[in-house]
Design an enzyme around this catalytic site. Sequence first.
Site, PDB file in Angstrom:
ATOM      1  N   GLN A 136       3.705  14.128  -9.204  1.00  0.00           N
ATOM      2  CA  GLN A 136       3.414  15.473  -8.703  1.00  0.00           C
ATOM      3  C   GLN A 136       2.436  15.410  -7.529  1.00  0.00           C
ATOM      4  O   GLN A 136       1.764  16.391  -7.204  1.00  0.00           O
ATOM      5  CB  GLN A 136       2.858  16.350  -9.826  1.00  0.00           C
ATOM      6  CG  GLN A 136       3.889  16.575 -10.930  1.00  0.00           C
ATOM      7  CD  GLN A 136       3.355  17.363 -12.112  1.00  0.00           C
ATOM      8  OE1 GLN A 136       3.289  18.580 -12.079  1.00  0.00           O
ATOM      9  NE2 GLN A 136       2.968  16.663 -13.162  1.00  0.00           N
ATOM     10  N   GLY A 137       2.328  14.221  -6.938  1.00  0.00           N
ATOM     11  CA  GLY A 137       1.489  14.082  -5.736  1.00  0.00           C
ATOM     12  C   GLY A 137       0.021  13.854  -6.014  1.00  0.00           C
ATOM     13  O   GLY A 137      -0.780  13.751  -5.083  1.00  0.00           O
ATOM     14  N   LEU A 138      -0.344  13.774  -7.291  1.00  0.00           N
ATOM     15  CA  LEU A 138      -1.775  13.636  -7.603  1.00  0.00           C
ATOM     16  C   LEU A 138      -2.297  12.233  -7.297  1.00  0.00           C
ATOM     17  O   LEU A 138      -3.410  12.076  -6.792  1.00  0.00           O
ATOM     18  CB  LEU A 138      -2.031  13.987  -9.074  1.00  0.00           C
ATOM     19  CG  LEU A 138      -1.782  15.451  -9.440  1.00  0.00           C
ATOM     20  CD1 LEU A 138      -1.974  15.665 -10.937  1.00  0.00           C
ATOM     21  CD2 LEU A 138      -2.721  16.362  -8.652  1.00  0.00           C
ATOM     22  N   GLY A 139      -1.491  11.228  -7.608  1.00  0.00           N
ATOM     23  CA  GLY A 139      -1.895   9.850  -7.310  1.00  0.00           C
ATOM     24  C   GLY A 139      -2.104   9.657  -5.822  1.00  0.00           C
ATOM     25  O   GLY A 139      -3.080   9.030  -5.394  1.00  0.00           O
ATOM     26  N   LYS A 140      -1.202  10.239  -5.047  1.00  0.00           N
ATOM     27  CA  LYS A 140      -1.305  10.151  -3.584  1.00  0.00           C
ATOM     28  C   LYS A 140      -2.589  10.841  -3.098  1.00  0.00           C
ATOM     29  O   LYS A 140      -3.311  10.304  -2.257  1.00  0.00           O
ATOM     30  CB  LYS A 140      -0.067  10.821  -2.967  1.00  0.00           C
ATOM     31  CG  LYS A 140       0.061  10.621  -1.489  1.00  0.00           C
ATOM     32  CD  LYS A 140       1.310  11.315  -0.944  1.00  0.00           C
ATOM     33  CE  LYS A 140       1.254  11.316   0.573  1.00  0.00           C
ATOM     34  NZ  LYS A 140       2.322  12.125   1.169  1.00  0.00           N
ATOM     35  N   TYR A 153       2.281   2.388  -2.649  1.00  0.00           N
ATOM     36  CA  TYR A 153       1.183   2.001  -1.755  1.00  0.00           C
ATOM     37  C   TYR A 153       1.652   1.845  -0.311  1.00  0.00           C
ATOM     38  O   TYR A 153       0.913   2.158   0.624  1.00  0.00           O
ATOM     39  CB  TYR A 153       0.515   0.710  -2.248  1.00  0.00           C
ATOM     40  CG  TYR A 153      -0.315   0.897  -3.499  1.00  0.00           C
ATOM     41  CD1 TYR A 153      -1.430   1.720  -3.499  1.00  0.00           C
ATOM     42  CD2 TYR A 153       0.014   0.244  -4.681  1.00  0.00           C
ATOM     43  CE1 TYR A 153      -2.197   1.903  -4.643  1.00  0.00           C
ATOM     44  CE2 TYR A 153      -0.753   0.415  -5.833  1.00  0.00           C
ATOM     45  CZ  TYR A 153      -1.854   1.245  -5.805  1.00  0.00           C
ATOM     46  OH  TYR A 153      -2.611   1.417  -6.932  1.00  0.00           O
ATOM     47  N   GLN A 203       6.220  -2.410  -9.487  1.00  0.00           N
ATOM     48  CA  GLN A 203       6.778  -1.053  -9.528  1.00  0.00           C
ATOM     49  C   GLN A 203       5.978  -0.027  -8.716  1.00  0.00           C
ATOM     50  O   GLN A 203       6.434   1.105  -8.542  1.00  0.00           O
ATOM     51  CB  GLN A 203       6.940  -0.584 -10.987  1.00  0.00           C
ATOM     52  CG  GLN A 203       5.656  -0.344 -11.761  1.00  0.00           C
ATOM     53  CD  GLN A 203       5.080  -1.609 -12.384  1.00  0.00           C
ATOM     54  OE1 GLN A 203       5.446  -2.722 -12.026  1.00  0.00           O
ATOM     55  NE2 GLN A 203       4.147  -1.431 -13.305  1.00  0.00           N
ATOM     56  N   ASP A 261       1.120  -3.971  -8.789  1.00  0.00           N
ATOM     57  CA  ASP A 261       2.258  -4.369  -9.628  1.00  0.00           C
ATOM     58  C   ASP A 261       3.547  -4.033  -8.884  1.00  0.00           C
ATOM     59  O   ASP A 261       3.576  -3.088  -8.079  1.00  0.00           O
ATOM     60  CB  ASP A 261       2.217  -3.598 -10.959  1.00  0.00           C
ATOM     61  CG  ASP A 261       1.128  -4.130 -11.885  1.00  0.00           C
ATOM     62  OD1 ASP A 261       0.870  -5.346 -11.855  1.00  0.00           O
ATOM     63  OD2 ASP A 261       0.526  -3.328 -12.619  1.00  0.00           O
TER      64      ASP A 261
END
Lengths: 179, 179
Positions: free
Chosen positions: B125-129, B159, B154, B152
Amino acid sequence: MTFWKSFFNNKQYDQNNADNIKIRKENNILFIKNLNNNGRLIDIYLNINNHINLYDLEKLCDSVGWVKRPIKKVKIAIDNSFLITCLFYYQNNKKELIGFARATSDNSFNATIWDFVIHPEFQKQGLGKALMNQMIKELRYYDISTITLFADPQVIKFYKNLGFIIDPDGVKGMFWYPL
Amino acid sequence: MTFWKSFFNNKQYDQNNADNIKIRKENNILFIKNLNNNGRLIDIYLNINNHINLYDLEKLCDSVGWVKRPIKKVKIAIDNSFLITCLFYYQNNKKELIGFARATSDNSFNATIWDFVIHPEFQKQGLGKALMNQMIKELRYYDISTITLFADPQVIKFYKNLGFIIDPDGVKGMFWYPL
């Protein structure tokens, strides 16, 4: 000949004892070997502490052709590294710096080794290996289990011989630089 | 909506001002976005400081199946990380931790990102980005130019989309583990 306080395996390290870390870093000097340097036998030592002459370090980095870095930034980097390792010998009672590496760390799980350099005159004589093995030993003393680094192509074999592995389980080293 | 103190580009950072770093880390909360979570709209926030409930972090790491780590060692790692970034929302006036990452650094040239995790319910949902972009922004604020991580297989694409590069100029990420 070695007068390193060798308590790596027989003393329990208390994780919370910052004084312990400080004292350990202040006092350790290890005799590495003597070398024939232009017909003269010299004793090479290794120590682990943050008291490094930044101009000596600049001279050493210059000897391998590294780009000059602002000394103020180098000082901050040294002050905030977990481990600083120096190789040196004495000449006229002055320390001559011939090798260096440092590691950043969370002091617990991971460490990353940076700025590993051996003076060209002293390369290919086992000193880099001795320095790196001592760093690993020291990081293991603090129970740090993942030691990482980023290796240029020409030194990958050197690190492999020390037990470092490339891309374990497909894990890739990645870099972000400002555009 | 964003109430982050956005002085990234217009304020000269004084490298020697440790107080500046401390104040900055203590006070920053950034509104990220609101999300529909099981039919309920919730506001997601990000903050950067070291005051994290270690049991909340353990719960979060558990949600993605990570191996449990001794809480004492986790505390040392948190205390000795340069940057701690958390994603959370409020539920009954309590912070619910849903994302985390930290970076070790020499506070000057290099940083390495570790322990990046987003709760499975909140992934894709774009939070990691958003979290990672904020980390990069923050590290750049401190004039750190080399941001590294070990990805990793996957998550390599994730990144890459953020601008990270694999093995630039043949530089390889290498690992040493105890036997």
